[in-house]
Design a protein around this motif. Sequence first.
Motif, short mmCIF file in Angstrom:
data_model
loop_
_atom_site.label_atom_id
_atom_site.label_comp_id
_atom_site.label_asym_id
_atom_site.label_seq_id
_atom_site.Cartn_x
_atom_site.Cartn_y
_atom_site.Cartn_z
N ASP A 193 0.92 -1.33 0.02
CA ASP A 193 0.18 0.00 0.04
C ASP A 193 0.98 1.24 -0.12
O ASP A 193 2.27 1.32 0.25
CB ASP A 193 -0.97 0.14 1.26
N THR A 194 0.15 2.54 -0.25
CA THR A 194 1.15 3.76 -0.38
C THR A 194 2.08 4.10 0.73
O THR A 194 3.07 4.48 0.62
CB THR A 194 -0.14 4.72 -0.91
N GLN A 195 1.35 3.92 1.91
CA GLN A 195 2.39 4.28 3.03
C GLN A 195 3.45 3.24 3.27
O GLN A 195 4.49 3.66 3.62
CB GLN A 195 1.49 4.32 4.33
N THR A 196 3.02 1.90 3.25
CA THR A 196 4.11 1.17 3.47
C THR A 196 5.20 1.04 2.26
O THR A 196 6.46 1.08 2.55
CB THR A 196 3.32 -0.22 3.43
N ALA A 197 4.62 1.46 1.08
CA ALA A 197 5.77 1.60 0.02
C ALA A 197 6.59 2.58 0.28
O ALA A 197 7.82 2.80 0.02
CB ALA A 197 5.03 1.87 -1.34
N ALA A 198 5.97 3.81 0.81
CA ALA A 198 6.80 5.13 1.10
C ALA A 198 7.90 4.66 2.30
O ALA A 198 9.03 4.89 2.26
CB ALA A 198 6.16 6.20 1.69
N ASP A 199 7.52 3.91 3.48
CA ASP A 199 8.41 3.30 4.30
C ASP A 199 9.39 2.75 3.60
O ASP A 199 10.72 2.98 4.11
CB ASP A 199 7.69 2.42 5.40
#
Length: 260
Positions: free
Chosen positions: A184-190
């Motif tokens: 997901d977007t937030q996990t990808a950013a992490d």
Amino acid sequence: MSVPIGQYENGPVAVRVEQLTRVYGTDRQRVSALAGVDAAFRRGTFTAVMGPSGSGKSTLLQTAAGLDRPTSGRVWLGETELSGLSETKLTKLRRDRIGFIFQAFNLLGALTVEENIVLPSRLAGTRVDRAWLAEVVHRVGLTERLTHRPAELSGGQQQRVAIARALVTRPDVIFCDEPTGALDTQTAADVLGLLRSLVDAHAQTVVMVTHDPVAASYADRVLVLADGRIVQDLPQPGAVRIAEVLGSLGRRRTMQGADS
């Protein structure tokens, strides 16, 4: 003028490809995935490789990483030319000097986090450096998860296990193929932030294939491929500029298709 092996413009090079071609199929149905690509990836940098489907970006990664033999051209890892290596030596080089991170985490469910991380070393019969393992695990934020199984982890945590597994052999370069595609977007950013920190704080070299302009914006440089050739080499372009370039390329291909 030829470029000295191991040096290229602004400093030492981790990986270099020269006049790389890769052709699949027979004479009647030949597909040219790469058509004379020249590229160098400096040590301690983060490069994103982008392009439309079928542009050759994954083929470039696979040939540069020694996973696939080019039809012609040469590949260097540091000062080692891959074309002169036997399959046995090439396998050892990939195991010892290259890290891989893929969209599929490729973890073994029966093993713990720690066992998954050290599995390549175990299979190679090499001793695990426990101090380095502890540092890698700390870097990726998994110190409290070493005894967990993959099923007990989130997708982002599983990808962190894959990153730790890639780092534990102290690779010259890490090749990533859509590493955030399943997140997901937030996990990808992490995860992208972690890769960025490995480059900035630890001088790791990362080459990442991605279709996502936001993911590519984490890189120092973006190579854009089309029809097996590099058509753009963009230093720190940002997500908006990347999207503009890809959009323009897509419109041009559509117009060419309409004219043919």
